[in-house]
Design a protein around this motif. Sequence first.
Motif, PDB file in Angstrom:
ATOM      1  N   PHE A 143     -85.291 -46.931 124.267  1.00  0.00           N
ATOM      2  CA  PHE A 143     -84.275 -46.600 125.277  1.00  0.00           C
ATOM      3  C   PHE A 143     -84.346 -45.122 125.660  1.00  0.00           C
ATOM      4  CE2 PHE A 143     -79.945 -45.037 126.222  1.00  0.00           C
ATOM      5  CZ  PHE A 143     -79.742 -45.743 127.411  1.00  0.00           C
ATOM      6  N   ALA A 171     -82.620 -42.057 127.040  1.00  0.00           N
ATOM      7  CA  ALA A 171     -81.250 -41.574 127.299  1.00  0.00           C
ATOM      8  C   ALA A 171     -81.246 -40.383 128.241  1.00  0.00           C
ATOM      9  CB  ALA A 171     -80.582 -41.201 125.979  1.00  0.00           C
ATOM     10  N   GLU A 211     -67.688 -31.444 123.116  1.00  0.00           N
ATOM     11  CA  GLU A 211     -66.354 -32.027 123.349  1.00  0.00           C
ATOM     12  C   GLU A 211     -65.270 -31.379 122.487  1.00  0.00           C
ATOM     13  OE1 GLU A 211     -65.861 -35.465 124.924  1.00  0.00           O
ATOM     14  OE2 GLU A 211     -67.951 -35.900 125.363  1.00  0.00           O
ATOM     15  N   ALA A 242     -69.629 -38.745 132.421  1.00  0.00           N
ATOM     16  CA  ALA A 242     -68.818 -39.784 131.779  1.00  0.00           C
ATOM     17  C   ALA A 242     -69.377 -40.124 130.402  1.00  0.00           C
ATOM     18  CB  ALA A 242     -68.815 -41.025 132.680  1.00  0.00           C
ATOM     19  N   ASN A 243     -68.637 -40.949 129.651  1.00  0.00           N
ATOM     20  CA  ASN A 243     -69.132 -41.410 128.356  1.00  0.00           C
ATOM     21  C   ASN A 243     -70.493 -42.060 128.530  1.00  0.00           C
ATOM     22  OD1 ASN A 243     -66.894 -40.634 126.974  1.00  0.00           O
ATOM     23  ND2 ASN A 243     -65.884 -42.642 127.095  1.00  0.00           N
ATOM     24  N   GLY A 244     -71.426 -41.696 127.647  1.00  0.00           N
ATOM     25  CA  GLY A 244     -72.748 -42.315 127.690  1.00  0.00           C
ATOM     26  C   GLY A 244     -73.691 -41.676 128.688  1.00  0.00           C
ATOM     27  N   ALA A 245     -73.273 -40.599 129.353  1.00  0.00           N
ATOM     28  CA  ALA A 245     -74.132 -39.964 130.362  1.00  0.00           C
ATOM     29  C   ALA A 245     -75.322 -39.247 129.735  1.00  0.00           C
ATOM     30  CB  ALA A 245     -73.314 -38.973 131.195  1.00  0.00           C
ATOM     31  N   GLY A 246     -75.196 -38.906 128.444  1.00  0.00           N
ATOM     32  CA  GLY A 246     -76.322 -38.268 127.763  1.00  0.00           C
ATOM     33  C   GLY A 246     -76.054 -36.838 127.318  1.00  0.00           C
ATOM     34  N   LYS A 247     -74.797 -36.418 127.374  1.00  0.00           N
ATOM     35  CA  LYS A 247     -74.466 -35.010 127.066  1.00  0.00           C
ATOM     36  C   LYS A 247     -74.731 -34.674 125.596  1.00  0.00           C
ATOM     37  CE  LYS A 247     -70.177 -35.777 128.252  1.00  0.00           C
ATOM     38  NZ  LYS A 247     -70.225 -37.247 128.395  1.00  0.00           N
ATOM     39  N   SER A 248     -74.244 -35.523 124.690  1.00  0.00           N
ATOM     40  CA  SER A 248     -74.457 -35.242 123.260  1.00  0.00           C
ATOM     41  C   SER A 248     -75.941 -35.314 122.922  1.00  0.00           C
ATOM     42  CB  SER A 248     -73.720 -36.259 122.389  1.00  0.00           C
ATOM     43  OG  SER A 248     -72.357 -36.221 122.670  1.00  0.00           O
ATOM     44  N   THR A 249     -76.620 -36.246 123.553  1.00  0.00           N
ATOM     45  CA  THR A 249     -78.066 -36.385 123.310  1.00  0.00           C
ATOM     46  C   THR A 249     -78.784 -35.098 123.707  1.00  0.00           C
ATOM     47  OG1 THR A 249     -77.891 -38.753 123.741  1.00  0.00           O
ATOM     48  CG2 THR A 249     -80.094 -37.781 123.910  1.00  0.00           C
ATOM     49  N   GLU A 263     -69.117 -32.918 117.775  1.00  0.00           N
ATOM     50  CA  GLU A 263     -67.868 -33.603 118.079  1.00  0.00           C
ATOM     51  C   GLU A 263     -67.222 -34.002 116.754  1.00  0.00           C
ATOM     52  OE1 GLU A 263     -68.736 -36.616 121.096  1.00  0.00           O
ATOM     53  OE2 GLU A 263     -66.976 -37.686 120.370  1.00  0.00           O
TER      54      GLU A 263
HETATM   55  P1  ATP Z   1     -70.012 -39.532 124.874  1.00  0.00           P
HETATM   56  O1  ATP Z   1     -69.034 -38.726 125.617  1.00  0.00           O
HETATM   57  O2  ATP Z   1     -69.616 -40.960 124.743  1.00  0.00           O
HETATM   58  O3  ATP Z   1     -70.505 -38.909 123.591  1.00  0.00           O
HETATM   59  P2  ATP Z   1     -72.513 -38.710 126.037  1.00  0.00           P
HETATM   60  O4  ATP Z   1     -72.645 -38.304 127.452  1.00  0.00           O
HETATM   61  O5  ATP Z   1     -72.522 -37.653 125.008  1.00  0.00           O
HETATM   62  O6  ATP Z   1     -71.254 -39.615 125.869  1.00  0.00           O
HETATM   63  P3  ATP Z   1     -74.681 -39.810 124.561  1.00  0.00           P
HETATM   64  O7  ATP Z   1     -73.917 -39.991 123.278  1.00  0.00           O
HETATM   65  O8  ATP Z   1     -75.641 -38.704 124.651  1.00  0.00           O
HETATM   66  O9  ATP Z   1     -73.681 -39.723 125.775  1.00  0.00           O
HETATM   67  O10 ATP Z   1     -75.414 -41.181 124.865  1.00  0.00           O
HETATM   68  C1  ATP Z   1     -76.341 -41.336 125.941  1.00  0.00           C
HETATM   69  C2  ATP Z   1     -76.915 -42.736 125.888  1.00  0.00           C
HETATM   70  O11 ATP Z   1     -77.678 -42.892 124.699  1.00  0.00           O
HETATM   71  C3  ATP Z   1     -75.858 -43.842 125.873  1.00  0.00           C
HETATM   72  O12 ATP Z   1     -76.342 -44.908 126.652  1.00  0.00           O
HETATM   73  C4  ATP Z   1     -75.778 -44.230 124.425  1.00  0.00           C
HETATM   74  O13 ATP Z   1     -75.437 -45.595 124.277  1.00  0.00           O
HETATM   75  C5  ATP Z   1     -77.208 -44.002 123.942  1.00  0.00           C
HETATM   76  N1  ATP Z   1     -77.242 -43.616 122.523  1.00  0.00           N
HETATM   77  C6  ATP Z   1     -76.571 -42.600 121.948  1.00  0.00           C
HETATM   78  N2  ATP Z   1     -76.856 -42.523 120.639  1.00  0.00           N
HETATM   79  C7  ATP Z   1     -77.742 -43.519 120.372  1.00  0.00           C
HETATM   80  C8  ATP Z   1     -78.416 -43.974 119.212  1.00  0.00           C
HETATM   81  N3  ATP Z   1     -78.256 -43.367 118.030  1.00  0.00           N
HETATM   82  N4  ATP Z   1     -79.247 -45.025 119.337  1.00  0.00           N
HETATM   83  C9  ATP Z   1     -79.427 -45.635 120.539  1.00  0.00           C
HETATM   84  N5  ATP Z   1     -78.824 -45.273 121.682  1.00  0.00           N
HETATM   85  C10 ATP Z   1     -77.990 -44.229 121.608  1.00  0.00           C
END
Ligand code: ATP
Length: 231
Positions: free
Chosen positions: A14, A16, A157, A35-42, A83
């Motif tokens: 996947f 991200a 966050e 938004a949630n899941g946009a990829g910021k933490s990644t 976070e």
């Molecule tokens: P949030 O505010 O929910 O933390 P975010 O913008 O920080 O959102 P991320 O946590 O970076 O988003 O996630 C980005 C994408 O990667 C999402 O689709 C999430 O489902 C996916 N993802 C995050 N962590 C993992 C993981 N350990 N394994 C597989 N997919 C992941």
Amino acid sequence: MLDLESVDVHYGDFQAIHGISLTLDEGETLAMMGANGAGKSTLLKAVSGLLGASAGAVRFGGHDLAGTAPHERVAAGISLVPEGRRIFKSLTVEENLQVGGYSRRPGPWNLTSVFEAFPLLAERRGRIGTHLSGGEQQATAIGRALMANPRLLLLDEVSLGLAPVVVKDIYQALPVISSRGTTVLLVEQDVSQALAVADHVQCLLEGRTVLEAPAATVTRDDVAAAYFGLE
Ligand code: ATP
């Protein structure tokens, strides 16, 4: 100082993060929104070394960080406040800060300057972690990271789940942090707070940059439209 060029990040199959680039100069603050899941933490994990980039480059102070472990990035001056404000609950505020300063780089941050940035911590310096509010714990976590004198502070966050009044206290510290030359990459869902403190904003949608601009030129509506892919 921090330079990302066309970075991709994968979790297994996947993807991200898709081709994200950004540049952050010394002492600047960049707010990463989406938004949630946009990829910021990644993205923060790719900078702190908890995840590797599968393509592109992450450079810090002109050096390519590929293959550099998280602890080496900390030593180079990159600190992440994850976070969830993980502090040592059995220690006092002051002890938590001292732990953060255990292997410190030279720089402007010490107990006095952290207490100047967070007056609420000065008042609570002898209070044990379990007796702190969520906001006080968050401030302690940021203060602890500062005690190592990072060149780049990554904040994930910081206002999540906190009462607005406490969020205000924490956000008041951010200009003080930059005024001491510390560069900040901030992940934030609270658009108003982010726009108020950031020099630059970047908005992600499904792992791609959809908005990137100086904060002064962006409105809440611009960011809201970018969140939902309306631009
Ligand atoms: P949030 O505010 O929910 O933390 P975010 O913008 O920080 O959102 P991320 O946590 O970076 O988003 O996630 C980005 C994408 O990667 C999402 O689709 C999430 O489902 C996916 N993802 C995050 N962590 C993992 C993981 N350990 N394994 C597989 N997919 C992941």
